[in-house]
Design a protein around this motif. Structure first.
Motif, PDB file in Angstrom:
ATOM      1  N   GLU A   1       0.830  -1.201   0.000  1.00 29.52           N
ATOM      2  CA  GLU A   1       0.000   0.000   0.000  1.00 29.52           C
ATOM      3  C   GLU A   1       0.864   1.249   0.000  1.00 29.52           C
ATOM      4  O   GLU A   1       0.523   2.256  -0.631  1.00 29.52           O
ATOM      5  N   ALA A   2       2.001   1.210   0.692  1.00 32.14           N
ATOM      6  CA  ALA A   2       2.905   2.363   0.730  1.00 32.14           C
ATOM      7  C   ALA A   2       3.406   2.710  -0.667  1.00 32.14           C
ATOM      8  O   ALA A   2       3.447   3.889  -1.049  1.00 32.14           O
ATOM      9  N   VAL A   3       3.777   1.697  -1.432  1.00 36.55           N
ATOM     10  CA  VAL A   3       4.250   1.941  -2.797  1.00 36.55           C
ATOM     11  C   VAL A   3       3.139   2.549  -3.648  1.00 36.55           C
ATOM     12  O   VAL A   3       3.359   3.515  -4.395  1.00 36.55           O
ATOM     13  N   GLU A   4       1.941   2.005  -3.540  1.00 35.59           N
ATOM     14  CA  GLU A   4       0.809   2.505  -4.324  1.00 35.59           C
ATOM     15  C   GLU A   4       0.490   3.958  -3.964  1.00 35.59           C
ATOM     16  O   GLU A   4       0.238   4.786  -4.848  1.00 35.59           O
ATOM     17  N   LEU A   5       0.520   4.270  -2.663  1.00 34.70           N
ATOM     18  CA  LEU A   5       0.209   5.634  -2.230  1.00 34.70           C
ATOM     19  C   LEU A   5       1.315   6.608  -2.609  1.00 34.70           C
ATOM     20  O   LEU A   5       1.046   7.779  -2.896  1.00 34.70           O
ATOM     21  N   ALA A   6       2.556   6.142  -2.613  1.00 40.67           N
ATOM     22  CA  ALA A   6       3.666   6.998  -3.037  1.00 40.67           C
ATOM     23  C   ALA A   6       3.500   7.384  -4.502  1.00 40.67           C
ATOM     24  O   ALA A   6       3.714   8.537  -4.885  1.00 40.67           O
ATOM     25  N   ARG A   7       3.098   6.434  -5.305  1.00 41.27           N
ATOM     26  CA  ARG A   7       2.880   6.719  -6.732  1.00 41.27           C
ATOM     27  C   ARG A   7       1.703   7.657  -6.928  1.00 41.27           C
ATOM     28  O   ARG A   7       1.719   8.513  -7.822  1.00 41.27           O
ATOM     29  N   ALA A   8       0.683   7.509  -6.088  1.00 40.36           N
ATOM     30  CA  ALA A   8      -0.526   8.320  -6.248  1.00 40.36           C
ATOM     31  C   ALA A   8      -0.343   9.743  -5.737  1.00 40.36           C
ATOM     32  O   ALA A   8      -0.812  10.705  -6.358  1.00 40.36           O
ATOM     33  N   HIS A   9       0.346   9.892  -4.588  1.00 39.71           N
ATOM     34  CA  HIS A   9       0.441  11.211  -3.938  1.00 39.71           C
ATOM     35  C   HIS A   9       1.743  11.942  -4.204  1.00 39.71           C
ATOM     36  O   HIS A   9       1.815  13.156  -3.995  1.00 39.71           O
ATOM     37  N   ARG A  10       2.785  11.237  -4.635  1.00 41.66           N
ATOM     38  CA  ARG A  10       4.091  11.854  -4.886  1.00 41.66           C
ATOM     39  C   ARG A  10       4.534  12.719  -3.704  1.00 41.66           C
ATOM     40  O   ARG A  10       4.795  13.915  -3.860  1.00 41.66           O
ATOM     41  N   PRO A  11       4.617  12.162  -2.510  1.00 42.03           N
ATOM     42  CA  PRO A  11       4.988  12.959  -1.340  1.00 42.03           C
ATOM     43  C   PRO A  11       6.452  13.371  -1.405  1.00 42.03           C
ATOM     44  O   PRO A  11       7.245  12.820  -2.187  1.00 42.03           O
ATOM     45  N   ASP A  12       6.832  14.337  -0.565  1.00 42.20           N
ATOM     46  CA  ASP A  12       8.239  14.749  -0.483  1.00 42.20           C
ATOM     47  C   ASP A  12       9.061  13.680   0.221  1.00 42.20           C
ATOM     48  O   ASP A  12      10.217  13.444  -0.128  1.00 42.20           O
ATOM     49  N   VAL A  13       8.452  13.041   1.226  1.00 40.55           N
ATOM     50  CA  VAL A  13       9.154  12.041   2.028  1.00 40.55           C
ATOM     51  C   VAL A  13       8.243  10.841   2.262  1.00 40.55           C
ATOM     52  O   VAL A  13       7.067  11.010   2.586  1.00 40.55           O
ATOM     53  N   ALA A  14       8.803   9.639   2.098  1.00 40.26           N
ATOM     54  CA  ALA A  14       8.110   8.415   2.499  1.00 40.26           C
ATOM     55  C   ALA A  14       8.807   7.896   3.749  1.00 40.26           C
ATOM     56  O   ALA A  14      10.003   7.602   3.720  1.00 40.26           O
ATOM     57  N   LEU A  15       8.076   7.825   4.842  1.00 36.54           N
ATOM     58  CA  LEU A  15       8.610   7.389   6.134  1.00 36.54           C
ATOM     59  C   LEU A  15       8.105   5.970   6.370  1.00 36.54           C
ATOM     60  O   LEU A  15       6.908   5.754   6.586  1.00 36.54           O
ATOM     61  N   LEU A  16       9.014   4.983   6.322  1.00 33.70           N
ATOM     62  CA  LEU A  16       8.609   3.584   6.281  1.00 33.70           C
ATOM     63  C   LEU A  16       9.125   2.775   7.472  1.00 33.70           C
ATOM     64  O   LEU A  16      10.309   2.875   7.824  1.00 33.70           O
ATOM     65  N   ASP A  17       8.248   1.975   8.038  1.00 34.25           N
ATOM     66  CA  ASP A  17       8.680   0.973   9.001  1.00 34.25           C
ATOM     67  C   ASP A  17       9.319  -0.171   8.202  1.00 34.25           C
ATOM     68  O   ASP A  17       9.062  -0.320   6.997  1.00 34.25           O
ATOM     69  N   ILE A  18      10.161  -0.975   8.852  1.00 31.53           N
ATOM     70  CA  ILE A  18      10.804  -2.076   8.140  1.00 31.53           C
ATOM     71  C   ILE A  18       9.923  -3.324   8.118  1.00 31.53           C
ATOM     72  O   ILE A  18       9.685  -3.919   7.068  1.00 31.53           O
ATOM     73  N   ARG A  19       9.414  -3.712   9.271  1.00 35.18           N
ATOM     74  CA  ARG A  19       8.631  -4.948   9.343  1.00 35.18           C
ATOM     75  C   ARG A  19       7.154  -4.650   9.107  1.00 35.18           C
ATOM     76  O   ARG A  19       6.453  -4.184   9.999  1.00 35.18           O
ATOM     77  N   MET A  20       6.714  -4.926   7.892  1.00 35.58           N
ATOM     78  CA  MET A  20       5.308  -4.716   7.530  1.00 35.58           C
ATOM     79  C   MET A  20       4.823  -5.898   6.716  1.00 35.58           C
ATOM     80  O   MET A  20       5.619  -6.560   6.035  1.00 35.58           O
ATOM     81  N   PRO A  21       3.525  -6.182   6.740  1.00 36.92           N
ATOM     82  CA  PRO A  21       2.984  -7.297   5.947  1.00 36.92           C
ATOM     83  C   PRO A  21       2.948  -6.977   4.455  1.00 36.92           C
ATOM     84  O   PRO A  21       3.147  -5.834   4.051  1.00 36.92           O
ATOM     85  N   ARG A  22       2.726  -8.026   3.684  1.00 37.57           N
ATOM     86  CA  ARG A  22       2.613  -7.986   2.221  1.00 37.57           C
ATOM     87  C   ARG A  22       3.945  -7.628   1.545  1.00 37.57           C
ATOM     88  O   ARG A  22       4.386  -8.339   0.652  1.00 37.57           O
ATOM     89  N   LEU A  23       4.555  -6.529   1.962  1.00 31.90           N
ATOM     90  CA  LEU A  23       5.852  -6.122   1.407  1.00 31.90           C
ATOM     91  C   LEU A  23       6.590  -5.391   2.516  1.00 31.90           C
ATOM     92  O   LEU A  23       6.061  -4.445   3.088  1.00 31.90           O
TER      93      LEU A  23
END
Length: 221
Positions: free
Chosen positions: A38-60
């Protein structure tokens, strides 16, 4: 305002981070994801300045999400927000395209400063992480070989490019480098891009490591 995508599978963590960023008045969370895909999909949709990501997440997981965002949304800076117990992931994150590595246990001001830094094009490592990286660079019998290799790579650069690389290694953002060298920011961006190309590295963190190993960055004794 710095537009932030926040990805963590724990809603309570997202709420806390969102509140901290809002309190600083510089950033706003424009999208939230509960997993890496979902993070990848939302990054493509919103084009934010910063993506702040946890390491351990489901699916990817966050490391894979960071690589995918860095590849497909190059205008978005990626920073990891995790626990120091996952220090083994630091190198994977930085080589995968992340330019920041922040700790959930860190000071709130550290979080705000880190988001600001990566949004401005600089690299930011929490102090504990920075010490780990420096210590790791110093381990093993290959240190002299790495330093020699780094100096050979840096020798390809012009004097001005070496100067810019040293400031990148010191953690300065493009506006800070421009002020230090009395240049316009657009010229600094061009220099940084040229340095990354000549060194054949993907981002500022990797360039900073080369600068450190080549002796371009002053360190405390």
């Amino acid at each position: 305002m710095i537009r932030v995508l926040l990805a963590d599978d724990e809603a309570m963590v997202r709420a806390g981070v969102r509140a901290i960023l809002a309190s600083g008045g510089e950033s706003e969370v424009v999208a939230e994801a509960g997993d890496g895909r979902e993070a990848v999909e939302l990054a493509r949709a919103h084009r934010p300045d910063v993506a702040l990501l946890d390491i351990r997440m489901p699916r990817l997981d966050g490391l894979a999400a960071a690589r995918e965002i860095a590849r497909t949304v190059p205008g978005t800076a990626v920073a990891m927000l995790t626990t120091f117990s996952e220090q083994s992931y630091v190198a994977q994150a930085l080589t995968g395209g992340a330019t920041g590595f922040l700790l959930k246990s860190g000071d709130p001001y550290e979080l705000m400063a880190g988001v600001r830094a990566v949004a401005e094009g600089a690299a930011f490592l929490s102090p504990k992480v920075a010490r780990y990286v420096v210590e790791d660079l110093g381990r093993g019998g290959g240190r002299l070989a790495r330093e020699e290799h780094a100096r050979a790579r840096v020798a390809r650069l012009s004097p001005r490019e070496r100067e810019v690389l040293g400031l990148v290694g010191a953690g300065l953002s493009n506006p800070e480098i421009a002020a230090r060298l009395h240049l316009v920011e657009g010229t600094v961006k061009a220099y940084v891009s040229a340095v990354l190309d000549r060194l054949e590295v993907r981002n500022r963190v990797q360039a900073a490591i080369v600068a450190y190993e080549a002796g371009l960055v002053e360190t405390d004794a």
